[in-house]
Write a protein that holds these residues in place. Structure first.
Motif, PDB file in Angstrom:
ATOM      1  N   GLN A 129      61.545 -38.178  92.827  1.00 19.92           N
ATOM      2  CA  GLN A 129      61.842 -37.505  94.110  1.00 19.92           C
ATOM      3  C   GLN A 129      63.070 -36.607  93.969  1.00 19.92           C
ATOM      4  N   LYS A 130      64.101 -37.116  93.276  1.00 18.13           N
ATOM      5  CA  LYS A 130      65.310 -36.289  93.072  1.00 18.13           C
ATOM      6  C   LYS A 130      64.939 -35.004  92.350  1.00 18.13           C
ATOM      7  N   GLN A 131      64.080 -35.169  91.359  1.00 17.80           N
ATOM      8  CA  GLN A 131      63.671 -33.997  90.601  1.00 17.80           C
ATOM      9  C   GLN A 131      62.953 -32.974  91.479  1.00 17.80           C
ATOM     10  N   ARG A 132      62.084 -33.466  92.380  1.00 25.92           N
ATOM     11  CA  ARG A 132      61.370 -32.527  93.246  1.00 25.92           C
ATOM     12  C   ARG A 132      62.319 -31.863  94.239  1.00 25.92           C
ATOM     13  N   VAL A 133      63.355 -32.597  94.684  1.00 19.95           N
ATOM     14  CA  VAL A 133      64.371 -31.974  95.557  1.00 19.95           C
ATOM     15  C   VAL A 133      65.079 -30.863  94.767  1.00 19.95           C
ATOM     16  N   ALA A 134      65.407 -31.156  93.505  1.00 16.23           N
ATOM     17  CA  ALA A 134      66.102 -30.143  92.688  1.00 16.23           C
ATOM     18  C   ALA A 134      65.213 -28.908  92.503  1.00 16.23           C
ATOM     19  N   ILE A 135      63.910 -29.125  92.334  1.00 15.05           N
ATOM     20  CA  ILE A 135      62.989 -27.985  92.184  1.00 15.05           C
ATOM     21  C   ILE A 135      62.932 -27.197  93.497  1.00 15.05           C
ATOM     22  N   GLU A 183      65.287 -19.823 110.666  1.00 16.51           N
ATOM     23  CA  GLU A 183      64.697 -19.401 109.384  1.00 16.51           C
ATOM     24  C   GLU A 183      64.891 -20.469 108.313  1.00 16.51           C
ATOM     25  N   VAL A 184      66.092 -21.053 108.291  1.00 17.94           N
ATOM     26  CA  VAL A 184      66.375 -22.104 107.310  1.00 17.94           C
ATOM     27  C   VAL A 184      65.421 -23.269 107.537  1.00 17.94           C
ATOM     28  N   HIS A 185      65.250 -23.660 108.792  1.00 20.02           N
ATOM     29  CA  HIS A 185      64.387 -24.789 109.143  1.00 20.02           C
ATOM     30  C   HIS A 185      62.949 -24.556 108.649  1.00 20.02           C
ATOM     31  N   THR A 186      62.422 -23.377 108.925  1.00 18.67           N
ATOM     32  CA  THR A 186      61.051 -23.049 108.517  1.00 18.67           C
ATOM     33  C   THR A 186      60.925 -23.036 107.001  1.00 18.67           C
ATOM     34  N   HIS A 187      61.903 -22.415 106.349  1.00 13.13           N
ATOM     35  CA  HIS A 187      61.893 -22.290 104.892  1.00 13.13           C
ATOM     36  C   HIS A 187      61.944 -23.678 104.234  1.00 13.13           C
ATOM     37  N   VAL A 188      62.871 -24.509 104.727  1.00 14.36           N
ATOM     38  CA  VAL A 188      63.052 -25.849 104.145  1.00 14.36           C
ATOM     39  C   VAL A 188      61.798 -26.693 104.372  1.00 14.36           C
ATOM     40  N   ASN A 189      61.214 -26.610 105.565  1.00 14.64           N
ATOM     41  CA  ASN A 189      60.007 -27.398 105.834  1.00 14.64           C
ATOM     42  C   ASN A 189      58.859 -26.993 104.931  1.00 14.64           C
ATOM     43  N   ARG A 190      58.736 -25.695 104.682  1.00  8.92           N
ATOM     44  CA  ARG A 190      57.661 -25.229 103.806  1.00  8.92           C
ATOM     45  C   ARG A 190      57.856 -25.781 102.395  1.00  8.92           C
ATOM     46  N   LEU A 191      59.093 -25.712 101.909  1.00 11.29           N
ATOM     47  CA  LEU A 191      59.361 -26.217 100.553  1.00 11.29           C
ATOM     48  C   LEU A 191      59.159 -27.725 100.461  1.00 11.29           C
ATOM     49  N   PHE A 226      70.275 -33.150  87.681  1.00  8.67           N
ATOM     50  CA  PHE A 226      69.878 -32.571  88.983  1.00  8.67           C
ATOM     51  C   PHE A 226      71.016 -32.006  89.817  1.00  8.67           C
ATOM     52  N   ASN A 227      72.236 -32.588  89.717  1.00 12.00           N
ATOM     53  CA  ASN A 227      73.377 -32.090  90.485  1.00 12.00           C
ATOM     54  C   ASN A 227      73.105 -31.930  91.978  1.00 12.00           C
ATOM     55  N   LEU A 228      72.377 -32.873  92.578  1.00 10.34           N
ATOM     56  CA  LEU A 228      72.199 -32.814  94.038  1.00 10.34           C
ATOM     57  C   LEU A 228      73.534 -33.127  94.704  1.00 10.34           C
ATOM     58  N   PHE A 229      73.732 -32.598  95.913  1.00 10.75           N
ATOM     59  CA  PHE A 229      74.965 -32.892  96.640  1.00 10.75           C
ATOM     60  C   PHE A 229      74.817 -34.258  97.297  1.00 10.75           C
ATOM     61  N   PRO A 230      75.620 -35.255  96.876  1.00 13.96           N
ATOM     62  CA  PRO A 230      75.389 -36.630  97.345  1.00 13.96           C
ATOM     63  C   PRO A 230      75.632 -36.809  98.842  1.00 13.96           C
ATOM     64  N   ALA A 272      66.903 -32.420 103.202  1.00 18.16           N
ATOM     65  CA  ALA A 272      66.724 -31.138 103.901  1.00 18.16           C
ATOM     66  C   ALA A 272      67.979 -30.272 103.784  1.00 18.16           C
ATOM     67  N   GLN A 273      69.148 -30.913 103.869  1.00 16.13           N
ATOM     68  CA  GLN A 273      70.399 -30.137 103.771  1.00 16.13           C
ATOM     69  C   GLN A 273      70.621 -29.602 102.357  1.00 16.13           C
ATOM     70  N   ASN A 274      70.274 -30.412 101.346  1.00 18.97           N
ATOM     71  CA  ASN A 274      70.399 -29.935  99.969  1.00 18.97           C
ATOM     72  C   ASN A 274      69.562 -28.677  99.757  1.00 18.97           C
ATOM     73  N   ILE A 275      68.331 -28.716 100.284  1.00 18.53           N
ATOM     74  CA  ILE A 275      67.418 -27.584 100.068  1.00 18.53           C
ATOM     75  C   ILE A 275      67.855 -26.373 100.903  1.00 18.53           C
ATOM     76  N   GLY A 276      68.421 -26.642 102.081  1.00 17.72           N
ATOM     77  CA  GLY A 276      68.742 -25.545 103.002  1.00 17.72           C
ATOM     78  C   GLY A 276      70.096 -24.894 102.787  1.00 17.72           C
ATOM     79  N   LEU A 277      70.898 -25.496 101.898  1.00 18.75           N
ATOM     80  CA  LEU A 277      72.265 -24.992 101.745  1.00 18.75           C
ATOM     81  C   LEU A 277      72.325 -23.529 101.293  1.00 18.75           C
TER      82      LEU A 277
END
Ligand SMILES: Nc1ncnc2c1ncn2[C@@H]1O[C@H](COP(=O)(O)OP(=O)(O)OP(=O)(O)O)[C@@H](O)[C@H]1O
Ligand SMILES: [Mg+2]
Length: 212
Positions: A138-144, A109-117, A83-87, A92-97
Motif C-alpha cells: 500500500q505504501k508503494q502504491r501511495v508513493a506511485i 481540483e486537488v480533491h478530484t485529482h487525488v480521488n482519481r489517483l 518511499f519517503n512518504l510524509f509520516p 490523501a494528503q500525501n498525494i495532494g501535497l
C-alpha cells in the motif's frame, strides 16, 4: 522520450559509470538490471535531480534536464525503496501535497485529482490512513500515486518488488502495465528477473551495457 548521452559519475576516484547512453521512447518500459553496488540507485538519484553528474546530458521530451543536483520542476518522478512518504500526513494528503503546493490547484481540483489517483491505485479505503498504518504494498502504491500527481514525463522505480509477496508483486506488475497502456514512460531498476520478464520491456544491463 528520455535521451541520456555520455553520462558519467565518479565518487572521488571510484568511477561508477562512464559515457552511459540510453534512450526510452514514449510509453516504453526500460528495466535496468545489474549486481548490487554497480550504480543503479546512483543513476536514479541523478535522474531524479538529487545528485549531480560529472558530465553528460539528459533530455526529456526535448527539454534539457539540469544535472548539477539543483533541478527545479517535477519532470521526473522517482519512487525510491524507502518511499519517503510524509509520516504526519494521511494518504490523501500525501498525494495532494504537490498538486496543492507546486501546481497551485484549488481545493476542489486537488480533491478530484487525488480521488482519481486513489481510485486508479486502489487506495480509496486508505484515504484517511497514515503511512504507519499501511502495508508495504500500500505504501508503494501511495508513493506511485504521489509521483503521478505531478504528471511527470517519466516515472522511475528502485526495486519496486523487493519485500513484496507474490500478490503485491502481481499488483505492481498490473499498475506498470496500466500506466504503459496509458503511454507513461517508465524506468524500472530491479533484481527480480521473473518480474522484469513479465513486462513488455527492454532490458538494460548495467554490468555489460555500461563502461567504467
Ligand atoms: N555517497 C556516496 N559516496 C561514495 N560512494 C558511494 C555513495 N553512494 C554510493 N556509493 C558507492 O557507489 C556504488 C554504487 O552504489 P549504488 O547504491 O548506486 O548501487 P546499486 O547498483 O543501486 O546497488 P544495489 O543493487 O545494492 O541497490 C557502491 O560501490 C557504493 O558503495
Ligand atoms: Mg540500489
Amino acid at each position: 522520450m528520455l535521451e541520456i548521452k555520455n553520462l558519467s559519475k565518479a565518487y572521488g576516484d571510484h568511477v561508477i559509470f562512464k559515457d552511459l547512453n540510453l534512450t526510452i521512447a514514449d510509453g516504453e518500459i526500460l528495466t535496468i538490471v545489474g549486481p548490487s553496488g554497480i550504480g543503479k540507485t546512483t543513476f536514479l538519484r541523478i535522474l531524479a535531480g538529487l545528485l549531480p553528474a560529472d558530465s553528460g546530458t539528459m533530455t526529456l521530451d526535448g527539454k534539457e534536464l539540469a544535472l548539477d543536483g539543483n533541478r527545479t520542476g517535477a519532470d521526473v518522478g522517482v519512487i525510491f525503496q524507502d518511499f519517503n512518504l510524509f509520516p504526519q500526513y494521511s494518504v490523501a494528503q500525501n498525494i495532494g501535497l504537490a498538486p496543492k503546493l507546486v501546481a497551485h490547484q484549488t481545493p476542489d481540483e486537488v480533491h478530484t485529482h487525488v480521488n482519481r489517483l486513489m481510485q486508479e491505485l486502489d487506495l480509496q479505503d486508505q484515504s484517511d490512513q497514515y503511512p504507519f498504518e499501511l502495508s508495504g504494498g500500500q505504501k508503494q502504491r501511495v508513493a506511485i500515486a504521489r509521483a503521478l500527481a505531478m504528471n511527470p514525463g517519466i516515472l522511475a522505480y528502485d526495486e519496486p518488488t523487493s519485500g513484496l509477496d507474490a500478490a503485491s508483486t502481481q499488483r505492481v506488475t498490473a499498475v506498470t502495465q496500466e500506466l504503459q497502456a496509458k503511454g507513461v514512460t517508465q524506468l524500472i531498476v530491479t533484481h527480480d528477473l521473473p518480474f522484469a520478464d513479465s513486462l513488455d520491456s527492454t532490458i538494460f544491463d548495467f554490468a555489460t551495457d555500461v563502461k567504467r
